[in-house]
Design an enzyme around this catalytic site. Sequence first.
Site, PDB file in Angstrom:
ATOM      1  N   ASP A 121     -40.608  -9.995  16.407  1.00  0.00           N
ATOM      2  CA  ASP A 121     -39.377  -9.684  15.733  1.00  0.00           C
ATOM      3  C   ASP A 121     -39.321  -9.985  14.486  1.00  0.00           C
ATOM      4  O   ASP A 121     -39.771 -10.637  13.856  1.00  0.00           O
ATOM      5  CB  ASP A 121     -38.249 -10.273  16.555  1.00  0.00           C
ATOM      6  CG  ASP A 121     -38.470 -12.276  16.803  1.00  0.00           C
ATOM      7  OD1 ASP A 121     -39.508 -12.752  16.803  1.00  0.00           O
ATOM      8  OD2 ASP A 121     -37.118 -12.645  16.338  1.00  0.00           O
ATOM      9  N   GLU A 167     -37.953 -15.143  17.550  1.00  0.00           N
ATOM     10  CA  GLU A 167     -38.868 -16.532  17.127  1.00  0.00           C
ATOM     11  C   GLU A 167     -37.768 -16.203  15.392  1.00  0.00           C
ATOM     12  O   GLU A 167     -37.479 -17.731  15.284  1.00  0.00           O
ATOM     13  CB  GLU A 167     -40.261 -16.258  16.279  1.00  0.00           C
ATOM     14  CG  GLU A 167     -40.738 -17.711  15.746  1.00  0.00           C
ATOM     15  CD  GLU A 167     -40.447 -17.356  14.502  1.00  0.00           C
ATOM     16  OE1 GLU A 167     -40.365 -18.613  13.785  1.00  0.00           O
ATOM     17  OE2 GLU A 167     -39.611 -16.516  13.689  1.00  0.00           O
TER      18      GLU A 167
END
Length: 453
Positions: free
Chosen positions: A82, A147
Amino acid sequence: MKYSDPLLVGSDSGDHTKWGEVERILNMTAVRIQEMGGTVDIADVGTHQLPSGETVSLPPVILAEFERDPKKATLCIYGHVDVQPAKMADGWTTDPFNLTEIKGNLYGRGATDNKGPVLAWLHAVESYQATEKEIPVNIKLIIEGLEEVGSYGLLELTRKRNDSFFADVDFIVISDNVWATRNPALTYGTRGSSYFFVEVDGPKLDFHSGVYGGSIQEPMSDLIALLGSLLDHTGKILVPGVTDDVAPLTEDERKLYDNISFDLEEMKSVAGVKHFLQDTKEEVLMARWRNPSLSIHGIQGAFSEPGTKTVIPKQVTGKFSIRQVPNMDPPDVERKVRHLQQVFSTLKSPNRLRVTATVGAKPWVANLKNPQYVAGQRAVREVFGVEPELIREGSTIPIAQNFQEETGKSVMMLPIGGHDDGEHSQNEKISRYNYIEGTKLFAAYFYELSLVK
């Protein structure tokens, strides 16, 4: 030159409406690993409740491994796919989701944080496969897609799989940060963080300053006084007791700063500042890495648009964070920040104060004498021909401490990104040189790790 790399999809985890894109990149990564001969478990990590009260499913986590030999050491590689938000209007020179090469640099969101390093790990594995060489260690991977927003569900998954997926793991390695200078580095520590909201609630409505100004105690004035009590102009944190537990500087640690080629003048130019709060290289690095800091980030509810608006806001919320270091403890820091209630009482304000905290991630520090760091130093010497700089990271990467605490395994951070890559910023990049040499570093690290187990 432009690349149509499918990894550069808009996997912005900060917007839950884009979690479908996060799942898409996770699925693409899983397929890539399977095509390389790995086995993949798409692990469900449950749901998450949004501030609106809506409950949404979390993107899964990839748990993968390649063929295992019980005689070899087992390395678990962590990464995330991400990214932070990015759009041309933010000031990007190139499309952030179309990887573009300019003068040897590869520009795109996620190039250095963290899609580039994840792909480099896979390329390192492929280098052994392509040359028909046996990979000298067993390889496992744990790859997530949240994250950037706090790794929802990953801690619980780690605990759940501690006796299965992590049972035979000897070492955990993370490449989710960058070098501190132009030289390669190994990272042995990160700061923790707690994020605070200071809400001052006053009259029932926003008021005209020409009508009520001077006759009521304004929430904004209270908030400015509260925020002003947190630190002084030198950056010293003024909250009583917050820095009492900071681990003292040892002579061995102090010596580590001598060999870091940090150029103060260059960093002033990069940052666009005339001077830092400290005078020497060592003091600046310690302020960024091993000392706590407090930063004020913004005020919600205040007028911030262009132009003028003579309004007295009825409610304002200040936002600040405290970066923490060993031996600080987030719950203890949060208790000490309640001191703002005492400051507020001295204002004798009729307004209402509420202080809340979120995040609460612990700092992390590793043992530089661990065999994994010995292998990392050897690999850097083999590929780059220099000794690695041993550095800390000023930002917070909670998963390092979580892995170390929950699994009891050795954790190391092995960055390949350059100090000027601009992670989280406009025009994020990784250089072609760093990517290629970084892939070689990962491959050499596999070999060196097999020698120290």
